[in-house]
Design a protein around this motif. Structure first.
Motif: not given
Lengths: 414, 531, 396
Positions: B24-43
């Motif tokens: 949202m601040r215009g910074v080109k960002t990539l997120l990498i995750e070893r499993g699926d999103l929210a597959s650990d503590a957040s889920g």
């Protein structure tokens, strides 16, 4: 309730066969059923013994039974009773107008809805896999909207089976059903009607040719006869094979209806929707069982009792934390002390599941025993999944054990 | 080799929140995750959006943060927050002194805690213990962690943010005292790659220490294990907290049709250890029964475990839940920021503070806007009205909430192809169209990924019916790469089994026997086919 | 708190109920009992707006009979219907159909005028406009209700007493069945008591989403019967829906003090007689009968967990030839089949039974349930009887 010779508790396959076998010997039989039993969960095929303990497929089940440990229900029932039980079962089906075929000494491999082959022994003619085995190519018929059955899944699976090379084609029939989701029962009911059969045949003929081997879901009518099959065969000159699938399993329902009508013919009185909660015992004998509804208890006296209440699923066994019980007679059910030893780390691999083998230990006359091996009651017999010592899902032996022990108990009761 | 400005490591709430903030601040960002999103503590937590009341006595700063973030999330996360409100319930025998401290603490943190008449409380929550002596109402809510992460990503994508799941970071590349990229491994194919960047954000939760160690930096994050139980029914319509010093098994959170009971707290060596044990389940049940006397009669669906990332010298529950943003230029390495500790309720604030640090270093002036803009738009009212006949009762509202931007296309599919309306999952009311929509996402590889987006397989039968249906439909539409689909079914049932095994009694052992009758006895998924 | 919250927890989603559901077999608009009952019940607690998915459920209870897990599926359905109508208006038609007692009290003094008022072509058209099935005639009211006739009856007094619960159908439409019951009991040296204050059992109100009215009916009946149940006197009904409600449904749905004590004393008439026979308490010098009969077991009898005592009793009467139709639900389900938008479903449900009746060539069809008999007669023209009427011929 009126006194009778035998009370059978449980309306699944083992209870129905036990009731039929006892009634055949002119016993006055009452069958008490809580619900419809687990028959419709399975496919109606009589699996006898598909895999040995190590997971190797069994080619000749009857011969393999000799190697089973002595606490296996087949070993308890004995070789002679086992052979006779299957004869009795085949005879029942024949008399009911829905003959099964097969031998307990030949494994037959039937295709399933996920494209595997499953070892079994006795089948209705509509499930006989022989034409498929002989064919180089086959057609898989699907029905538009049928949500438990996917021709592509079956084809992809069967293509992976070693030494099972087949060319498959798909034909989709549209039953033009509006409203709720479509299951196999809806299609089978459609094919119960003349207009449904005609529409189905007409649509199939656009994609099949005379002499084809055609795999269909278990939908060839709800009634235990071969009317739909024969009409299809005649109209198309093709061979049809019904595949085993998810509940509601129509092939299982047909077997259920057949057996219920056969035991009624033999004078068995059925009490539906009644749960047996306890037994009245006197000096090593059971004199009556008691059912309990919302209103009150009712007593059912008899000379002998056959416990055919099933496993955990059916409520014949109940599990709490670290303990299991048989709720009607309070018979002992041995379980490992630690709950973590009840099961394997994987649901579907790693051999038999410990919890699947929990149940009642019995003597050679199928009477539940105490810790010392002595029968707890002289006139109580246990059959089917209630018994310990076998994992029917792993071995593929559930219906076989139900038929054999049900028959055996039916011949033993006084 | 791809190149972006920032790589975020970790696809939990914090990581996806940072991705959204930076994008949202215009910074080109990539997120990498070893499993699926929210597959650990957040889920793998209770799904409680704290009002802060739980920390009112023990951690006033957290309490204040929580109530502020709670208000923001109710606004921007309408479709992942269920505004249930919460009760704090003191039982006979629980200390009265604590109640006084707690009331004062709530007031100090500006958490609106209002006493509820006991009779009214019982009318609202008829299953609550008869031993309740004081009940207070607070603005607790339920939050769906899976959906929160996905909706953060959906929002970030609108601003150019990107995500790669099943992509594990394996190292940090540096040139002198600067970070220049990360090495990654595709966890499904094993293919190795590297991604160039100016900055790496370490948002790996309990694994923050591991990621920092690749750069030779020590960050002491201790995983703290929490076990939870999911029940088959929603027996409470509100979050229920025990009004006493926080302890194990004293929070109940309703989520759609189910209720979650949590949690335990114990330090563990590895956050990868997420299989619950029978003893932990029994402790929860024992404590939970004090708040709901009939609890032992309620059917359990499964148990699960997750690890809180605790960053502090202390251990366990007594430690502050506050987060810390570590700018590692103080350790002599520029371009690496670690977000350590924290809790889900304040994830947005933590993301904001992290993004502030990153932007300062990158020289980006844009301010944070994540608190102002909703993560997903409401579906147009007319579309919802048009869609009603395509869904079973209750199915429409569930779908409209969980689908976000995909709702429109799904409704269109349902209208044009009535057979897409069939329910693949009859326990959680998930249509074929939704399953297919989830399957078409480039980040979907297995039924678990579909489950986290749709709730398929999370209800009563725990996959007994939907596994075959989902795989059959996906195979028919060529939406899976697997050669015959059997492995997908098996893997799905086995992941469900992990949660059923520690609660294998009562109705769960019945369901397990049923599942084996279907998949082993009838369909022979387990046996070999030697012919 | 009643147990249903966790009783639906026992559902394994096995689909047994969907297989036996006659309504699901007849119409694709009904989602089936598993879906409408246990599956949707998980969503009803969090939901803001109640749903009407159970509206097509006829409360025949075949789902409950088949369930291997003991889930009271039909009760879940009735509860959800009740919840819906707490927030929505009823149709006038449903009010009329579920308040048979009140309608009967209004109509019977004016028979035959009231019947004519209902049956003439103009009012049939008007009834159609209110949502009644034009092709399904409502049963005709009698001029003298059962209770009126009973009061005029001279009974021989015996020390053994039995309470008779007439219910609306016998009271207003078919008093002969009640009189036959009295005759059979008198022949076996029982005196029949019909306490004042008895009314509708409540089941039509439950089925049409009037739980408040149903609960009031239950309270009134429990009160009217209390002195007799306290004294241990059996309470017998000839209508299987009444006996089922008194035994079970009122306990599952409401929390009325004394209902459990009453339930423990309630018998279906044929169940009561079979028990007397088994205890050697019935007359044994029976008259020789003749005739070929077909027996139809009402669903609400099958649900009671007592087998088919009427069929068994009839089978032991000398000279009678009787066979079990075994053809499922008749389709009418009390008030269901009288509704214009349910008529087709009700007829489709009963089709297998009607075929069996037509093919049987039997002298009459025997069934305990009054509305089953009405449905069979209207659909097939067959003569129908309650088992007690046949038994009366043997005992007198």
């Amino acid at each position: 309730m009126s006194a009778c010779d035998v009370v059978v508790i449980g309306g699944g396959l083992s209870g129905l066969v036990a009731a039929a076998a006892a009634a055949e010997r002119d016993k006055k039989v009452v069958l008490i059923a809580k619900g419809v039993g687990a028959i419709a969960v399975g496919s109606g095929s009589i699996d006898v013994l598909g895999y040995e303990a190590g997971g190797k497929p069994v080619a000749r089940p009857l011969a393999e039974m000799g190697k089973l440990p002595s606490n296996h229900p087949y070993a308890r029932a004995g070789k002679q009773a086992t052979a006779k039980a299957f004869e009795f079962f085949l005879d029942l089906c024949e008399k009911g107008g829905f003959p099964y075929s097969g031998s307990a000494d030949v494994a037959r491999w039937v295709p399933t809805a996920i494209g595997t082959l499953k070892p079994t022994c006795f089948l209705p003619r509509s499930m006989d896999p022989a034409p498929l085995e002989a064919a180089k190519a086959a057609v898989v018929v699907g029905f538009r909207g049928l949500k438990d059955y996917y021709p592509e899944l079956i084809i992809r699976g069967l293509m992976q089976v070693p030494a099972y090379p087949k060319r498959f084609r798909t034909v989709i029939v549209d039953p033009e059903m509006a409203g709720r989701d479509v299951n196999a029962l809806d299609i089978a009911r459609w094919l119960d009607t003349e207009s449904g059969r005609h529409a189905c045949i007409e649509q199939m003929l656009t994609g099949i040719a005379p002499g084809n081997v055609v795999l269909v879901p278990p939908v060839l009518g709800t009634v235990p006869n071969y009317g739909v099959l024969e009409e299809f065969e005649k109209a198309t000159t093709c061979k049809f094979i019904e595949i085993t699938g998810m509940p509601p399993a129509i092939t299982g329902l047909r077997l259920y209806d057949l057996l219920v009508s056969e035991i009624k013919k033999r004078g068995v009185r059925i009490v539906e929707h009644a749960t047996v909660t306890r037994a009245v015992v006197d000096n090593g004998r059971c004199t009556a069982v008691v059912t309990h509804g919302v209103d009150r208890e009712r007593t059912h006296p008899a000379r002998s009792f056959i416990l055919a209440t099933g496993g955990f699923y059916s409520g014949g066994l109940e599990a709490g934390v670290g303990s299991a019980r048989e709720p009607v007679f309070g018979l002992p059910v041995k379980v490992p002390e630690s709950q973590s030893d009840w099961s394997n780390a994987f649901l579907l691999s790693g051999g038999a599941q410990p919890f699947a083998r929990f149940g009642l230990d019995v003597d050679a006359r199928l009477r539940p025993t105490d810790g010392s091996g002595k029968a707890v009651f002289e006139n109580v017999y246990a059959v089917g999944r209630t018994l310990s010592g076998f994992d029917d899902a792993f071995e593929k032996s559930g219906n076989g054990v139900a038929v054999v022990t049900g028959y055996r108990a039916g011949t033993l009761v006084a | 080799m791809d190149s972006v400005t920032v790589v975020v490591i970790g696809g939990g709430a914090t990581g996806t929140g940072i991705l959204r903030d930076l994008s949202m601040r215009g910074v080109k960002t990539l997120l990498i995750e070893r499993g699926d999103l929210a597959s650990d503590a957040s889920g793998r937590f209770h799904g409680l959006l704290h009002s802060g009341a739980r920390y009112a006595v023990t951690d006033p700063r957290s309490a204040k943060e929580c109530i502020e973030e709670n208000a923001i999330l109710r606004r921007i996360g309408k479709h992942c927050v269920e505004k249930t409100e919460g009760f704090f319930v003191r039982l006979e025998g629980d200390g009265e002194d604590y109640e006084g401290q707690w009331v004062a603490g709530c007031a100090a943190a500006r958490i609106h805690a209002k006493r509820v008449d006991l009779k009214e409380a019982r009318r609202l929550e008829p299953h609550l213990s008869r031993r309740a002596v004081s009940v207070f109402r607070v603005p607790d809510s339920a939050i769906d962690g899976f959906r929160l992460c996905w909706q953060n990503v959906a929002s970030a994508r609108r601003y150019g943010g990107e995500v790669r799941t099943y992509t594990e970071a394996t190292g940090i590349e540096r040139a002198g005292d600067r970070v220049v990229g990360v090495t990654v491994c595709d966890t499904l194919t094993g293919a190795v790659d590297s991604i160039g960047c100016d900055h790496v954000v370490n948002a790996a939760g309990s694994w923050v220490g591991r990621v920092a160690s690749w750069a030779g930096i020590e960050v002491d994050v201790k995983p703290d294990r929490g076990v939870l139980i999911a029940f088959n029914h929603r027996f409470t319509n509100r979050v229920i907290n025990r009004l006493r010093p926080p302890a194990n098994g004293d929070i109940f959170v309703p989520h759609g049709p189910i209720t979650v009971l949590g949690t335990t707290s114990s330090p563990v060596a590895s956050a990868d250890d997420n299989v619950p044990h029978v003893e932990e389940v029994l402790e929860l049940l024992h404590n939970g029964t004090e708040l709901f006397e009939d609890l032992p009669k309620y059917r359990i669906l499964r148990a699960y475990a997750g690890a809180r990332p605790l960053y502090s010298p202390g251990e366990g529950r007594a430690a502050s839940r506050d987060f810390t943003i570590l700018d590692h230029s103080t350790d002599g390495l520029r371009g690496l920021t670690s977000a350590a500790g924290g809790k889900l309720t304040s994830y947005r604030l933590m993301a904001e503070k992290t993004a502030d640090v990153v932007c300062r270093e990158l020289g980006v002036k844009a301010a944070c806007r994540t608190a102002a803009e909703p993560m997903v738009e409401d579906p147009p009212r007319r579309l919802v009205t048009r869609a009603r006949p395509f869904f079973p009762p209750y199915g429409l509202d569930l779908a409209a909430s969980r689908l976000g931007a995909a709702f429109g296309p799904v409704v269109q599919g349902l209208q044009m192809h009535p057979e897409e309306r069939r329910l693949i999952c009859e326990c959680e009311m998930v249509t074929l169209a939704e399953v297919e929509s989830a399957a078409r996402e480039p980040t979907t590889f297995n039924l678990g990924d579909i489950r986290r987006r749709t709730r398929m397989g999370m209800g009563t039968c725990q996959g007994a019916f939907c596994s075959l249906r989902a795989v059959g439909a996906l195979v028919s539409h060529d939406l899976v790469a697997d050669k015959d689909g059997k492995a997908l079914i098996r893997d799905f049932l086995e992941t469900r089994w992990k949660g059923i095994r520690p609660v294998l009694w009562g109705d769960q052992i019945r369901e397990a026997e049923f599942q084996r009758e279907v998949y082993a006895a009838t369909l022979n998924l387990d046996g070999t086919a030697q012919r | 708190m009643k147990g249903y919250l966790y009783d639906s927890d026992r559902c394994m989603a096995c689909t047994s109920c969907t297989v036996v559901c006659p309504v699901a077999a007849a119409t694709r608009e009904f989602l089936g009992p598993k879906m409408v009952g246990p599956a949707l019940s998980r969503f009803r607690r969090p939901a803001l707006a109640p749903d009407l998915a159970a509206d097509l459920c006829s409360n025949c209870k075949n789902c409950d009979i088949s369930c291997p897990s003991g889930v009271p599926i039909s009760t879940l359905n009735m509860l959800s219907k009740a919840e819906y109508y707490r927030h929505h208006r009823h149709r006038l038609r449903d009010w009329v159909l579920s308040h048979g007692q009140l309608m009967g009290n209004l109509a019977t003094p004016f028979v035959p005028l009231s019947n004519l008022a209902i049956a003439n072509p103009i009012s049939r058209t008007m009834l159609g406009a209110f949502g009644f099935a034009g092709r399904m005639p409502l049963p005709a009211y009698v001029r003298k209700t059962f209770r009126k006739q009973f009061r005029a009856l001279r009974q021989q007094s015996f020390p053994q007493k039995v309470v008779f619960f007439p219910g609306c159908y016998i009271d207003f439409y078919d008093p002969g069945v009640g009189l036959d019951f009295v005759a059979v009991m008198q022949a076996n040296e029982y005196e029949v008591v019909v306490p004042r204050g008895l009314g509708c059992c409540g089941t039509p109100m439950v089925a049409n989403g009037f739980p408040g009215a149903a609960e009031r009916a239950v309270r009134r009946n429990v009160r009217a019967l209390q002195e007799w149940t306290d004294a241990g006197v059996p309470v017998v009904a000839c209508c299987t829906s009444c006996s089922l409600t008194l035994k079970q449904e009122q306990q599952e749905l409401f929390d009325v003090p004394g209902a459990a004590e009453l339930a423990a004393r309630v018998y279906d008439a044929t169940e009561f007689l079979l028990e007397l026979r088994d205890r050697g308490k019935l007359k044994t010098d029976l008259k020789q009968l003749s005739g070929r009969y077909l027996y139809h077991a009402p669903c609400h009898l099958r649900d009671q967990g007592i087998g088919r005592p009427g069929f068994e009793m009839l089978g032991s009467l000398p000279g009678l030839e009787i066979s079990d139709a075994d053809a499922g639900c008749c389709g009418l389900s009390g008030s269901y089949g009288f509704k214009g938008d349910r008529y087709e479903v009700a007829q489709a449900v009963g089709d297998a039974l009607f075929k069996k009746v037509r093919a049987s060539g039997a002298d009459a069809v025997i069934s305990e349930c009054g509305t089953c008999r009405h449905q069979i007669t209207v659909a097939t023209g067959a003569k129908t009887l309650h088992p007690i009427s046949v038994m009366r011929r043997a005992f007198e």
